[in-house]
Scaffold this active site. Sequence first.
Site, PDB file in Angstrom:
ATOM      1  N   ARG A 162       0.961  -1.364   0.056  1.00 46.29           N
ATOM      2  CA  ARG A 162      -0.091   0.040   0.076  1.00 46.29           C
ATOM      3  C   ARG A 162       0.869   1.159   0.073  1.00 46.29           C
ATOM      4  O   ARG A 162       0.394   2.197  -0.518  1.00 46.29           O
ATOM      5  CB  ARG A 162      -0.923  -0.093   1.371  1.00 46.29           C
ATOM      6  N   ILE A 182      -7.041   8.148  -0.651  1.00 53.37           N
ATOM      7  CA  ILE A 182      -6.514   6.515  -0.760  1.00 53.37           C
ATOM      8  C   ILE A 182      -7.567   6.225   0.298  1.00 53.37           C
ATOM      9  O   ILE A 182      -7.709   6.407   1.474  1.00 53.37           O
ATOM     10  CB  ILE A 182      -5.354   5.939  -0.756  1.00 53.37           C
ATOM     11  N   SER A 183      -8.636   5.304   0.067  1.00 54.49           N
ATOM     12  CA  SER A 183      -9.797   4.860   1.032  1.00 54.49           C
ATOM     13  C   SER A 183      -8.904   4.091   2.171  1.00 54.49           C
ATOM     14  O   SER A 183      -8.085   3.423   2.137  1.00 54.49           O
ATOM     15  CB  SER A 183     -10.622   3.771   0.288  1.00 54.49           C
ATOM     16  N   GLN A 184      -9.807   3.881   3.275  1.00 50.35           N
ATOM     17  CA  GLN A 184      -9.320   3.094   4.655  1.00 50.35           C
ATOM     18  C   GLN A 184      -9.081   1.735   4.022  1.00 50.35           C
ATOM     19  O   GLN A 184     -10.232   1.319   3.447  1.00 50.35           O
ATOM     20  CB  GLN A 184     -10.467   3.207   5.497  1.00 50.35           C
TER      21      GLN A 184
END
Length: 216
Positions: free
Chosen positions: A34, A60-62
């Site tokens: 990530r 950027i999503s959780q």
Amino acid sequence: MNFDIARKRMVETQIISRGVKDRRLIEAMLKVPRHVFVEEAMAAQAYSDTPLPIGEKQTISQPYMVALMTELLELSGREKVLEIGTGSGYQAAILATLADRVYTVERIRPLALKARRALDRLGLLNVNIKISDGTIGWEEEAPFDAIIVTAGAPDVPDKLAEQLAVGGRLVIPVGNQFDQVLVRITKQEDGSLIRENVTGCRFVKLVGKYGWGTEE
């Protein structure tokens, strides 16, 4: 910082502990780095339980939300998947390890180019990126076995529902510009759509012809 340890801890404490069970998905999240998809200055926060800014007023999503939305697609490995909102490219990277082909649309050119570089760095050659209005989808490549939308829409765009294959699943946040409900749509053989409300969520808004019309 040891990113491998941080990634393993992320999966154990944020993903598995919250009920995600898809073994292939868990393996993908253990594998995909990530931190490659965030700015170098924020790399140490890449595995935190939170969305992170990636520039251009986008995030950027959780990690858990990435896992939940992906699990709802029920991917087996043979699918052609459409993603609306490439963003950092991290969600596309997860999809690319779980599906046959990924088509992802991003309206913001700098984000699309940065995502392409990150995906290439990881050798993920089964991801195709298009710079366009995501609310229109990718008609020339339709139908898709699965569609995932990574921004909040006022409703499910008809254009995207039309591009969903029979038996396919569409996952999208639906609601106002501040709070949404994560929705899963499944297309039946007669073309009708079954809608399931999954959980509350909060995403940046889906901008485009069939979403929120402008950024303002």
